[in-house]
Design an enzyme around this catalytic site. Structure first.
Site, mmCIF file in Angstrom:
data_model
loop_
_atom_site.group_PDB
_atom_site.id
_atom_site.type_symbol
_atom_site.label_atom_id
_atom_site.label_comp_id
_atom_site.label_asym_id
_atom_site.label_seq_id
_atom_site.Cartn_x
_atom_site.Cartn_y
_atom_site.Cartn_z
ATOM 1 N N HIS A 1 0.905 -0.923 0.038
ATOM 2 C CA HIS A 1 -0.443 -0.019 -0.056
ATOM 3 C C HIS A 1 0.791 1.343 0.088
ATOM 4 O O HIS A 1 2.101 0.992 1.166
ATOM 5 C CB HIS A 1 -1.239 0.598 1.419
ATOM 6 C CG HIS A 1 -2.003 0.847 1.079
ATOM 7 N ND1 HIS A 1 -2.039 2.364 1.070
ATOM 8 C CD2 HIS A 1 -3.355 0.904 1.173
ATOM 9 C CE1 HIS A 1 -3.578 2.735 1.328
ATOM 10 N NE2 HIS A 1 -4.020 1.769 0.822
ATOM 11 N N ASP B 1 -8.191 -5.643 -0.266
ATOM 12 C CA ASP B 1 -8.290 -6.591 -1.741
ATOM 13 C C ASP B 1 -8.057 -7.347 -1.311
ATOM 14 O O ASP B 1 -8.714 -8.518 -2.119
ATOM 15 C CB ASP B 1 -8.086 -5.978 -2.821
ATOM 16 C CG ASP B 1 -8.147 -4.534 -3.363
ATOM 17 O OD1 ASP B 1 -9.627 -3.766 -3.450
ATOM 18 O OD2 ASP B 1 -7.572 -3.941 -3.776
HETATM 19 N N1 CMC Z 1 4.177 -7.723 -3.745
HETATM 20 C C1 CMC Z 1 6.263 -7.739 -3.821
HETATM 21 N N2 CMC Z 1 6.017 -6.727 -4.050
HETATM 22 C C2 CMC Z 1 5.512 -5.737 -3.400
HETATM 23 C C3 CMC Z 1 4.437 -5.260 -3.702
HETATM 24 C C4 CMC Z 1 3.769 -6.766 -4.349
HETATM 25 N N3 CMC Z 1 2.289 -6.427 -3.821
HETATM 26 N N4 CMC Z 1 3.976 -4.177 -3.401
HETATM 27 C C5 CMC Z 1 5.073 -3.333 -2.696
HETATM 28 N N5 CMC Z 1 6.435 -4.188 -2.923
HETATM 29 C C6 CMC Z 1 7.214 -3.839 -2.634
HETATM 30 C C7 CMC Z 1 8.028 -3.291 -4.065
HETATM 31 O O1 CMC Z 1 8.709 -4.029 -4.735
HETATM 32 C C8 CMC Z 1 9.417 -2.245 -3.086
HETATM 33 O O2 CMC Z 1 10.184 -3.320 -3.031
HETATM 34 P P1 CMC Z 1 11.584 -2.342 -3.268
HETATM 35 O O3 CMC Z 1 11.775 -1.166 -2.621
HETATM 36 O O4 CMC Z 1 12.266 -2.938 -3.151
HETATM 37 O O5 CMC Z 1 11.493 -1.955 -5.391
HETATM 38 C C9 CMC Z 1 8.417 -2.009 -2.230
HETATM 39 O O6 CMC Z 1 7.563 -2.715 -1.977
HETATM 40 C C10 CMC Z 1 7.705 -0.021 -2.169
HETATM 41 O O7 CMC Z 1 6.450 -0.688 -3.123
HETATM 42 P P2 CMC Z 1 6.147 0.397 -4.096
HETATM 43 O O8 CMC Z 1 5.637 0.111 -5.789
HETATM 44 O O9 CMC Z 1 7.254 1.601 -3.743
HETATM 45 O O10 CMC Z 1 5.002 0.950 -3.598
HETATM 46 P P3 CMC Z 1 3.790 1.839 -4.239
HETATM 47 O O11 CMC Z 1 3.515 2.907 -2.877
HETATM 48 O O12 CMC Z 1 4.039 2.571 -5.183
HETATM 49 O O13 CMC Z 1 2.823 1.034 -4.546
HETATM 50 C C11 CMC Z 1 0.952 -0.173 -4.633
HETATM 51 C C12 CMC Z 1 1.721 0.945 -4.280
HETATM 52 C C13 CMC Z 1 -0.290 -0.649 -3.606
HETATM 53 C C14 CMC Z 1 0.020 0.446 -6.497
HETATM 54 C C15 CMC Z 1 1.786 -1.756 -4.730
HETATM 55 O O14 CMC Z 1 1.921 -2.033 -3.283
HETATM 56 C C16 CMC Z 1 0.857 -2.416 -5.210
HETATM 57 O O15 CMC Z 1 1.115 -2.432 -6.682
HETATM 58 N N6 CMC Z 1 0.240 -3.909 -5.019
HETATM 59 C C17 CMC Z 1 -0.090 -4.578 -5.387
HETATM 60 C C18 CMC Z 1 -1.465 -4.465 -6.259
HETATM 61 C C19 CMC Z 1 -2.474 -3.984 -4.905
HETATM 62 O O16 CMC Z 1 -2.899 -5.149 -4.310
HETATM 63 N N7 CMC Z 1 -3.265 -3.114 -5.463
HETATM 64 C C20 CMC Z 1 -4.599 -2.160 -4.309
HETATM 65 C C21 CMC Z 1 -3.998 -1.465 -3.455
HETATM 66 S S1 CMC Z 1 -5.206 -0.970 -1.910
HETATM 67 C C22 CMC Z 1 -6.660 -1.135 -2.579
HETATM 68 C C23 CMC Z 1 -7.290 -0.545 -3.814
HETATM 69 O O17 CMC Z 1 -6.966 0.787 -3.882
HETATM 70 O O18 CMC Z 1 -7.829 -0.965 -4.646
#
Ligand code: CMC
Length: 370
Positions: free
Chosen positions: A262, A313
């Site tokens: 998140h 989710d």
């Molecule tokens: N699986 C594996 N690694 C993850 C995940 C994941 N789902 N989410 C974050 N990470 C890791 C990411 O690789 C990064 O690692 P590093 O620092 O080593 O590169 C670190 O955690 C920080 O992640 P980020 O991508 O910079 O986080 P963000 O704030 O840009 O993105 C997010 C947030 C929700 C888009 C992302 O966590 C994600 O794509 N999650 C999967 C999709 C998901 O479940 N979305 C629902 C969001 S919440 C409810 C909603 O909106 O409906």
């Protein structure tokens, strides 16, 4: 013009405006709607009361709630024109696209499209709040070649949605779990879809356009679309005995796992404990315990290995599946709830508006000749 500031990619950590609607408290993994802890709202209120709270800023009295619910029941029907148009959409259309188009259609039908005073906008919200479940159910019935089921005013909004989809209402415990999900999905500060509705509103476009835009943003798998992806993932895992190895493989490949992570929370999503309980309740009631087991193993493996927690989710996807909904209806169900958060933000933006118009840093070609 004020001085320029270079924002981080994805506006991470940037406060873009004030709001009185909700507050995410990441250090405590808590969420507040209009001053009330969401966990307490889940315990003591239903989703109609929470929707009222979102729009009015206060919980309703019995009289106010009765009026709100009666209006919702009055506005459930959709026009013959809209119903016919839904039947003309491609059968393979994703229900989010059907919903987005149908919301635009509601706007085209409304003579007050450009009227943007508070009372008219509130009435537009009520119209969408009531009609969105009907639109989703109509699209679903059409997709399976079944007749449309008209809304039943003797049923609550949640029970009526089940009835319009399946022609029957499940056990009270299932409807309750569904209603809990509607409370939890209702609002979450300046997430991507809510911000989209505020950007559209800031141009003084109409409310239907803002909500249709929110649907488009929510559909993405990094946002609301994740609840569908979670269930496809659980199906791919297949059984509890495969779950640990499946997750370890994904982690070794540094793959993104849907339903985890998140932007704001780091120690866990405030909404997960209540939704996880609701999901386990549905698993008990329907006897489909393997989905809950797979989900628990995936969560433990991810948290132990990476410290990345599930988001809302993650439990919502399997809960909706066990309730009998097809997977492509999960994100539209999110809209059944989020319409109240979006509408509250549209009203708040409208009440104190300045067009949202950031800058970009040009990194393209230097000036050149043709
Ligand atoms: N699986 C594996 N690694 C993850 C995940 C994941 N789902 N989410 C974050 N990470 C890791 C990411 O690789 C990064 O690692 P590093 O620092 O080593 O590169 C670190 O955690 C920080 O992640 P980020 O991508 O910079 O986080 P963000 O704030 O840009 O993105 C997010 C947030 C929700 C888009 C992302 O966590 C994600 O794509 N999650 C999967 C999709 C998901 O479940 N979305 C629902 C969001 S919440 C409810 C909603 O909106 O409906």
């Amino acid at each position: 013009m004020s001085e320029t500031i270079k924002a981080p990619k994805g506006l991470a950590g940037v406060i873009v405006d004030t709001t009185e609607i909700s507050k995410v408290i990441p250090e405590l993994s808590k969420l507040i709607y209009r001053g009330y802890l969401v966990d307490e709202l889940v315990e003591k209120c239903d989703s109609d009361q929470v929707a009222y709270l979102m729009l009015h800023g206060e919980l309703p009295t019995d009289h106010q709630l009765a009026h709100f619910v009666s209006k919702e029941k009055e506005y459930r029907s959709i026009s013959d024109g809209l119903l016919k148009s839904i039947k003309l959409y491609p059968k393979k259309a994703h229900p989010m696209d059907i919903l987005q188009t149908a919301i635009s259609y509601l706007g085209m039908e409304d003579d007050r499209l450009w009227d943007d005073d508070h009372d008219t906008n509130y009435d537009k919200f009520l119209r969408m709040y009531a009609a969105i479940p009907t639109i989703i159910a109509a699209g679903y019935r059409h997709s399976i070649g079944e007749d449309f089921i008209t809304p039943d005013p003797s049923l609550s909004r949640a029970a009526n949605f089940f009835n319009m989809c399946f022609g029957e209402v499940p056990a009270d415990g299932i409807v309750k779990a569904f209603d809990v999900s509607l409370i939890l999905y209702a609002e979450h500060s300046f997430n991507a879809s809510t911000f989209t509705t505020r950007v559209i509103t800031s141009t003084t476009s109409d409310m239907y356009s803002a909500i249709a835009g929110g649907v488009g943003a929510l559909k993405g798998p990094l946002h609301g679309g994740a609840n569908e992806q979670v269930m496809y993932m659980l199906q791919e895992v297949g059984s509890p005995d495969q779950a640990k190895a499946w997750m370890e493989d994904k982690l070794a490949k540094k793959a993104k796992v849907m339903g985890f992570g998140h932007r704001v929370y780091r120690k866990g999503d405030s909404r997960v404990p209540a939704m996880k309980k609701a999901m386990h309740d549905v698993a008990e009631l329907t006897g489909q315990k393997d989905w809950a087991k797979i989900s628990d193993i995936l969560e433990k493996t991810m948290v132990d290995a990476k410290g990345i927690h599930p988001n809302l989710d993650f439990p919502a996807g399997p809960a909706y599946y066990m309730m009998g909904f097809p997977i492509d209806l999960f994100t539209p169900i999110f809209v059944i709830s989020r319409i109240s958060g979006w509408a509250a933000h549209v009203m708040e933006q409208r009440a104190n508006n300045r067009i949202i118009r950031p800058l970009s840093e040009y990194v393209g070609h230097e000036l050149r000749e043709i």
